[in-house]
Design a protein around this motif. Structure first.
Motif, short mmCIF file in Angstrom:
data_model
loop_
_atom_site.label_atom_id
_atom_site.label_comp_id
_atom_site.label_asym_id
_atom_site.label_seq_id
_atom_site.Cartn_x
_atom_site.Cartn_y
_atom_site.Cartn_z
N PHE A 38 19.20 -8.68 -4.70
CA PHE A 38 18.14 -7.69 -4.85
C PHE A 38 18.74 -6.42 -5.45
O PHE A 38 19.76 -5.93 -4.98
CB PHE A 38 17.50 -7.37 -3.49
CG PHE A 38 16.92 -8.57 -2.84
CD1 PHE A 38 15.72 -9.09 -3.27
CD2 PHE A 38 17.60 -9.20 -1.82
CE1 PHE A 38 15.18 -10.21 -2.67
CE2 PHE A 38 17.06 -10.33 -1.22
CZ PHE A 38 15.85 -10.83 -1.66
N ILE A 40 18.88 -2.93 -5.52
CA ILE A 40 18.42 -1.75 -4.80
C ILE A 40 18.62 -0.49 -5.62
O ILE A 40 18.12 0.56 -5.27
CB ILE A 40 19.13 -1.61 -3.43
CG1 ILE A 40 20.62 -1.34 -3.63
CG2 ILE A 40 18.94 -2.82 -2.58
CD1 ILE A 40 21.34 -1.01 -2.36
N SER A 46 16.22 4.07 -2.45
CA SER A 46 17.48 3.44 -2.05
C SER A 46 18.62 4.43 -2.11
O SER A 46 18.74 5.21 -3.05
CB SER A 46 17.77 2.25 -2.98
OG SER A 46 19.07 1.78 -2.75
N CYS A 54 22.29 -10.07 -0.51
CA CYS A 54 21.77 -9.86 0.84
C CYS A 54 22.21 -10.92 1.83
O CYS A 54 22.01 -10.77 3.01
CB CYS A 54 20.24 -9.83 0.82
SG CYS A 54 19.61 -8.34 0.05
N TYR A 523 11.07 0.03 0.87
CA TYR A 523 11.76 -0.87 -0.06
C TYR A 523 12.34 -2.07 0.67
O TYR A 523 12.25 -3.20 0.19
CB TYR A 523 12.87 -0.12 -0.80
CG TYR A 523 13.62 -1.02 -1.75
CD1 TYR A 523 13.02 -1.48 -2.92
CD2 TYR A 523 14.91 -1.44 -1.46
CE1 TYR A 523 13.69 -2.33 -3.78
CE2 TYR A 523 15.59 -2.29 -2.31
CZ TYR A 523 14.97 -2.73 -3.47
OH TYR A 523 15.63 -3.58 -4.31
N VAL A 527 11.80 -6.15 0.12
CA VAL A 527 12.89 -7.11 0.01
C VAL A 527 12.72 -8.25 1.01
O VAL A 527 12.91 -9.42 0.70
CB VAL A 527 14.25 -6.41 0.21
CG1 VAL A 527 15.37 -7.44 0.33
CG2 VAL A 527 14.53 -5.45 -0.93
#
Length: 564
Positions: A38, A40, A46, A54, A523, A527
């Motif tokens: 992901f 960020i 972020s 992750c 955010y 995710v």
């Protein structure tokens, strides 16, 4: 040129203190668990500006050959196209138990057969009544022999058909046969009715009606299987919990069923398999890490106190992200609280966590210091935690705080006392992940039904990613879930350590201790939604009142929240 170690390690125990510093070897084996990358950095909220993996997991052992989890567990890893095709049982309205056997036509037919038998000319032959009147076609078919749960042998009691000779044409004989017919009704239990039968077992035990309980349990044993449908698998463990409650043996079973290593050294621990096949642990880790990363994004020195360090898996992605901060990696100190269950699951002591974090420190070039505290959570004191001035403190409670007894068990109320002690440390953020279930102070029968409902949703979700015939699935359910089920059902007082509470109750406890909710990252929410799509469309994610709730269909299972 003088070199400085990136990693430091210390252990604090009962009167023992140990600390060491050393340079880390450059080599480090690794395994990727279905990585989900992901970005960020593209998120305005972020604290970092890099891509990070992750779900990277680094193995603990360098002595054994490394394998991908997908190589070892074919069919176990989630697919983004996966979907659940089996039926849901825990909210289905089942027909009344054994309704077909109650029809007057069945009784009349049985009486007619009895009369015919009594008219037979042979005086010496015993006539047996067949149970065809209750409908053999409804008897469930099982595939192969049922595997017995754990090492206990299940002695299945089959209702025996009575015999009547022509010389015993009394009303007592007729009543005996009618009773046999009544018992025969319970020989065939469909999965849709099994839930009702299990509740009937618990109700009989709650009312101390042992005679009925023994009969019902014998019937239920005929319908459960640890390799069957979710309700059949769960039923096998619920039955053992009920029997253990009756025999007061629940505590010994709970301690025997620890989440240990599989028999084959080629496999991961059962807890790691559960981490891979279901999103529950990943959800908790990601939610907590997101809150910690946001709260500590501008800090140079971070101290994380983890009240259930486990294998240290949670901190891999956070350390990776912190290492990539544009202004340089902070110094991170991790204090890991341990207990014998975690040690058993790792197959090693806190040294295993120390090795894993050392590898992460070397790989991502981030200074990490680890301090182990091998004691039970209620025994932790402020002095053991070694809080230092100038550090941003983050405290993590991952599916663990419910193990600490409250006022219903101990008048000192260690649960609320622990929260007050943590508040006195003035942490920048506290993360709480807990089962969304109400089993702490509820009466036994209510607690049983809640446990059945909660774990049935989990057993159903396991079916999505791990086939029923895989021995790893049986191991995961037996070692990681069955022990909790048995403890909730069979134990009371201080022996019952699985005492879950709903988020509303946790919110009340934290508020009374002086905390206020810390907003979760939107955010991170997005995710996590992406993560869930790679498992099943039946997973749900709800965010309300500052808490994220992960669920299966319409049942919430895990809550995640942050506090300061």
């Amino acid at each position: 040129m003088e070199s400085h170690p990136l990693f430091r390690y210390g252990v604090t125990g009962a009167g023992i203190s140990y600390s060491t510093s050393y340079a880390i070897a450059p080599s480090m084996p690794n395994r990727l668990f279905g990585s989900l990358n992901f970005d960020i950095g593209n998120s305005p909220s972020s604290p970092f500006s890099n891509q990070f993996d992750c779900d990277t997991i680094i193995t603990l052992s360098e002595s054994q050959e490394q394998y991908s989890s997908t190589e070892k567990l074919s069919g176990a890893s989630p697919s983004c196209n996966s979907s659940l095709e089996s039926s849901s049982y825990f909210h289905r309205l089942s027909p009344p138990l054994f309704q077909d056997a109650n029809s007057s036509e069945n009784i009349k037919h049985a009486l007619l057969r009895l009369e015919t038998a009594l008219m037979e000319p042979d005086d010496d032959e015993d006539i047996r009544i067949a149970d065809t009147s209750v409908g053999e076609s409804s008897r469930p078919q099982t595939s192969g022999q049922r595997t017995r749960a754990w090492s206990q042998e299940h002695h299945v009691i089959q209702p025996q058909t009575s015999s009547v000779s022509r010389n015993k044409q009394s009303s007592e004989g007729v009543e005996k046969h009618l009773k046999t017919i009544e018992e025969a009704k319970f020989q065939s239990v469909l999965p849709g009715n099994l839930k009702q039968l299990l509740i009937a077992c618990a109700k009989a035990l709650a009312e101390n009606n042992i005679n009925d309980f023994d009969k019902l349990i014998a019937m239920a044993r005929c319908a459960v299987s640890i390799s069957g449908e979710p309700i059949q698998r769960l039923g096998a463990y619920l039955i053992e919990g009920l029997v253990a409650r009756k025999e007061s043996s629940g505590n010994s079973i709970y301690h025997a069923l620890r989440c240990g290593e599989p028999e084959s050294r080629d496999l991961l621990s059962y807890m790691q398999i559960l981490y891979e096949i279901c999103p529950y642990l990943k959800f908790g880790y990601m939610a907590a890490n997101g809150a910690i990363a946001e709260a500590c994004k501008n800090e140079d020195r971070i101290h994380i106190i983890d009240f259930q360090i486990g294998q240290g898996t949670q901190w891999i992605t956070l350390l990776q992200a912190l290492a990539a901060k544009p202004d340089g990696a902070p110094h991170v100190r991790i204090t890991g609280i341990d207990d014998p269950v975690s040690k058993h699951a790792r197959g090693d002591g806190l040294e295993a966590v120390h090795r894993r974090l050392a590898e992460i420190s070397e790989k991502f070039s981030i200074p990490v210091e680890f301090h182990g505290v091998p004691v039970f959570t209620p025994e932790v004191t402020r002095e053991m935690l070694g809080v230092r001035p100038g550090e941003a403190l983050a405290v993590n409670f991952p599916l663990q705080l419910h193990h600490t007894p409250d006022e219903s068990v101990d008048v000192r109320n260690p649960r609320d006392g622990l929260l007050r002690m943590v508040k006195s440390l003035n942490p920048k953020v506290v993360t709480l992940v807990e089962q969304e279930s109400n089993t702490n102070t509820t009466p036994f029968l209510t607690r049983f039904i809640e446990t059945l409902d909660y774990y049935l949703a989990i057993f159903e979700s396991i079916d999505v990613t791990l086939p029923r015939d895989r021995k790893e699935r049986i191991g995961v359910e037996q070692h990681c879930l069955a022990k909790d089920i048995v403890n909730v059902i069979a134990c009371e007082g201080k022996e019952r350590v699985e005492r879950h509470e709903l988020f509303g109750k946790w919110k009340s406890r934290l508020t009374m201790a002086g905390f206020r909710q810390y907003p979760l990252s939107s955010y991170v929410n997005s995710v996590i939604r992406g993560l869930l799509r790679c498992y099943s469309e039946h997973y749900t994610l709800i965010e309300k009142d500052g808490v994220m709730l992960l669920g299966w269909k319409n049942r919430n299972l895990i809550s995640a929240s942050a506090w300061n």
